[in-house]
Design a protein around this motif. Structure first.
Motif, short mmCIF file in Angstrom:
data_model
loop_
_atom_site.label_atom_id
_atom_site.label_comp_id
_atom_site.label_asym_id
_atom_site.label_seq_id
_atom_site.Cartn_x
_atom_site.Cartn_y
_atom_site.Cartn_z
N SER A 64 0.84 -1.22 0.10
CA SER A 64 0.04 -0.18 -0.21
C SER A 64 0.95 1.20 0.10
O SER A 64 0.56 2.36 -0.54
N ALA A 65 1.92 1.28 0.95
CA ALA A 65 2.89 2.36 0.65
C ALA A 65 3.61 2.51 -0.54
O ALA A 65 3.86 3.71 -1.10
N TYR A 66 3.91 1.50 -1.07
CA TYR A 66 4.48 1.85 -2.48
C TYR A 66 3.54 2.18 -3.62
O TYR A 66 3.92 3.10 -4.43
N ASN A 67 2.21 1.62 -3.55
CA ASN A 67 1.25 2.06 -4.34
C ASN A 67 0.90 3.79 -4.15
O ASN A 67 0.78 4.26 -5.35
N SER A 68 1.04 3.89 -3.12
CA SER A 68 0.66 5.47 -2.89
C SER A 68 1.80 6.37 -3.31
O SER A 68 1.39 7.45 -3.71
N LEU A 69 2.95 5.80 -3.19
CA LEU A 69 4.33 6.76 -3.43
C LEU A 69 4.21 6.50 -5.04
O LEU A 69 4.64 7.59 -5.85
N LEU A 70 4.01 5.52 -5.69
CA LEU A 70 3.95 5.41 -7.05
C LEU A 70 2.77 6.32 -7.92
O LEU A 70 2.75 6.92 -8.82
N LYS A 71 1.68 6.34 -7.10
CA LYS A 71 0.35 7.28 -7.68
C LYS A 71 0.73 8.69 -7.54
O LYS A 71 0.60 9.64 -8.40
N ALA A 72 1.47 8.96 -6.47
CA ALA A 72 1.61 10.37 -6.14
C ALA A 72 2.92 10.74 -7.20
O ALA A 72 2.99 12.14 -7.62
N ALA A 73 3.77 10.00 -7.59
CA ALA A 73 4.83 10.20 -8.42
C ALA A 73 4.41 10.26 -9.92
O ALA A 73 4.88 11.16 -10.69
N LEU A 74 3.27 9.58 -10.39
CA LEU A 74 2.90 9.65 -11.65
C LEU A 74 1.92 10.54 -11.92
O LEU A 74 1.64 11.24 -12.90
N PHE A 75 0.83 10.56 -10.86
CA PHE A 75 -0.43 11.60 -10.95
C PHE A 75 -0.42 12.90 -10.27
O PHE A 75 -1.20 13.53 -10.43
N GLY A 76 0.47 13.10 -9.56
CA GLY A 76 0.66 14.02 -8.87
C GLY A 76 0.39 13.95 -7.08
O GLY A 76 -0.38 13.04 -6.98
N PRO A 77 0.76 15.12 -6.40
CA PRO A 77 0.58 14.83 -4.90
C PRO A 77 -0.97 14.49 -4.59
O PRO A 77 -1.19 14.19 -3.49
N GLU A 78 -1.94 14.99 -5.48
CA GLU A 78 -3.32 15.09 -5.07
C GLU A 78 -3.84 13.79 -5.16
O GLU A 78 -4.98 13.47 -4.66
N PHE A 79 -3.28 12.76 -5.78
CA PHE A 79 -3.49 11.62 -5.94
C PHE A 79 -2.69 10.46 -5.02
O PHE A 79 -2.84 9.30 -4.95
N GLY A 80 -1.92 11.26 -4.14
CA GLY A 80 -1.13 10.23 -3.60
C GLY A 80 -1.27 9.90 -2.10
O GLY A 80 -0.98 8.80 -1.59
N GLY A 81 -2.41 10.61 -1.70
CA GLY A 81 -2.92 10.21 -0.03
C GLY A 81 -3.90 9.43 -0.17
O GLY A 81 -4.44 8.72 -1.03
N THR A 82 -4.52 9.27 0.88
CA THR A 82 -5.67 8.30 1.32
C THR A 82 -6.92 9.26 0.91
O THR A 82 -7.29 10.20 1.54
N PHE A 83 -8.10 8.68 0.20
CA PHE A 83 -9.21 9.36 -0.50
C PHE A 83 -10.40 8.40 0.35
O PHE A 83 -10.32 7.39 0.29
N SER A 84 -11.24 9.40 0.72
CA SER A 84 -12.64 8.36 1.24
C SER A 84 -13.50 8.00 0.01
O SER A 84 -13.25 8.65 -1.12
N PRO A 85 -14.42 7.08 0.36
CA PRO A 85 -15.12 6.60 -0.93
C PRO A 85 -15.85 7.50 -1.41
O PRO A 85 -16.31 7.42 -2.53
N LEU A 86 -16.19 8.49 -0.60
CA LEU A 86 -17.04 9.44 -1.39
C LEU A 86 -16.53 10.72 -1.76
O LEU A 86 -17.09 11.90 -1.92
N SER A 87 -15.29 10.70 -1.95
CA SER A 87 -14.45 11.99 -2.45
C SER A 87 -14.84 12.49 -3.68
O SER A 87 -15.01 11.56 -4.67
N PRO A 88 -14.90 13.69 -4.10
CA PRO A 88 -15.15 14.10 -5.49
C PRO A 88 -14.08 13.65 -6.60
O PRO A 88 -14.31 13.17 -7.46
N GLU A 89 -12.86 13.32 -5.86
CA GLU A 89 -11.93 12.57 -7.07
C GLU A 89 -12.15 11.35 -7.25
O GLU A 89 -12.04 11.01 -8.53
N LYS A 90 -12.67 10.47 -6.39
CA LYS A 90 -12.89 9.29 -6.65
C LYS A 90 -14.20 9.20 -7.63
O LYS A 90 -14.40 8.28 -8.39
N SER A 91 -14.98 9.93 -7.19
CA SER A 91 -16.45 10.19 -8.07
C SER A 91 -16.10 10.52 -9.48
O SER A 91 -16.78 10.00 -10.50
#
Length: 412
Positions: A79-106
């Protein structure tokens, strides 16, 4: 009469039937009915031969940025590796933990085919959530070019600060004894070869110091009636040119410590040397510059005249098209390959011009340094014939050298 049993080899054989000897008629396959409905197997996914996305085979987990908590340590590291990889590829706004009803996930579910509870595509679009967005930033720091160069801190990841200034040591790492080294500003008695060998002219001798082994070799001895005024390595680093006080120019093979030839032409001491492939330029106190082709039998092939005093600085450009010369007449001249008169003249210096350096990174960029009465470094663009900048060093400039978009200054 007893009956003989059949041979076991032929006991299993039967008499051929009449139907088996009849000629076989080839079976004709019925034509394919294009209107017949085709039922694919539910256990196999059918892919078309075109670029048509198949939602059933799409891996939506790649864009699912929800980090599900796990109990095992291996899942935590994944999970830590996936979070780091997503942040490196898609930016810091995609690297943290998102709630299921967050606008980004929607937005991502709506963008890639996800459905909400009422089977309608979610249309809530957050700000700055486009993965492939156009960026207008053109100038970034060195730290921002790294894959993880974001201004935030991920769990378990530490960012060390980047020091952009290069520290130049003020004390030498090696000191060599140089007895009988002539204290003359107009001479060029030290030169470093491409093979990491330093040549030093001491009085009437030339010594070679091998930096890899710290071995010192005596190359030549001109005798008490002559002195060494300049040394210059060829580009390959195997031959060394030695300018003498009598006006001669000697060419030595450094690997065999043997003199190859002696070229004459100058009337006074030769204090400046510059190589250009097989062409060797020499500047003298007789105010002239001689061009020597070491492949030819003649002592020199051309003579350049223009300075009103001793020539104490020579340097060919890295493309071997332009030769810069400096003299004790406070003049800086630029020559081309075929000219016998200078094509450019610069008169801004107020003292002798000995330090000359061409930039290996920018074509036509030339730097020159003046003597005690000048103490300045001037930058020139020989392509546009323009003066770019001037720096006051506070002391006479004896040598200049470009290195990785910067230059080193040796002042005496």
């Amino acid at each position: 009469m007893p009956t003989t049993p059949p041979h076991p080899k032929f006991s299993a054989m039967e008499a051929p039937s009449t139907s088996s000897i009849e000629p076989k008629t080839p079976r004709i396959q019925p034509p394919l009915n294009l209107h017949t409905p085709h039922n694919p197997s539910p256990s196999r996914t059918i892919y078309s031969d075109r670029f048509i996305p198949s939602r059933s085979s799409s891996n939506f987990a790649l864009f699912n940025i929800t980090n599900n908590p796990s109990s095992s340590s291996s899942d935590d590291s994944t999970s830590a590796y996936n979070s780091l990889l997503k942040a490196a590829l898609f930016g810091p706004e995609f690297g943290g933990t998102f709630s299921p009803l967050s606008p980004e996930k929607s937005y991502l579910y709506g963008k890639f085919g996800g459905r909400s509870s009422n089977n309608s595509v979610l249309q809530s679009t957050p700000t700055n959530c486009n993965i492939f967005k156009y960026k207008t930033e053109t100038r970034k720091s060195l730290h921002s070019l790294t894959p993880f160069g974001f201004d935030y801190q991920l769990p378990g990841v530490s960012h060390s600060p980047v020091n952009t200034r290069r520290k130049v040591p003020r004390s030498p790492y090696k000191v060599l004894d140089a007895p009988a080294l002539q204290d003359d500003f107009y001479l060029n008695l030290v030169d470093w070869s491409s093979n990491n060998v330093l040549a030093v002219g001491l009085s009437h001798c030339v010594y070679l110091w091998h930096a890899s082994s710290s071995k010192v070799v005596k190359l030549c001895d001109l005798g008490i009636d002559d002195t060494v005024c300049s040394v210059g390595w060829a580009q390959r680093g195997t031959h060394l040119a030695v300018g003498t006080g009598n006006g001669n120019l000697q060419l030595w093979d450094a690997t065999r410590c043997k003199r190859v030839r002696t070229m004459e032409g100058h009337r006074l001491r030769v204090g400046a040397l510059a190589w250009s492939s097989s062409m060797l330029s020499s500047g003298s106190r007789d105010k002239s510059i001689l061009q020597h082709d070491i492949r030819a039998q003649d002592n020199y092939v051309s003579k350049l005249s223009g300075h009103k005093s001793e020539v104490c600085g020579l340097k060919w450009s890295y493309d071997n098209r332009e030769l810069a010369s400096g003299g004790n007449d406070n003049r800086l001249f630029v020559w081309n390959q075929h000219s016998t008169q200078p094509v450019l003249k610069y008169c801004e210096h107020t003292a002798a011009v000995k330090a000359i350096a061409w930039s290996p990174h920018l074509h036509g960029l030339l730097a020159s340094g003046g003597g005690t009465a000048d103490r300045c470094i001037h930058f020139w663009n020989t392509t546009t014939n323009s003066h770019l900048n001037c720096m006051d060093t506070g002391s006479q400039v004896a040598c200049l050298c470009f290195f990785q978009l910067s230059f080193k200054i040796k002042v005496l």
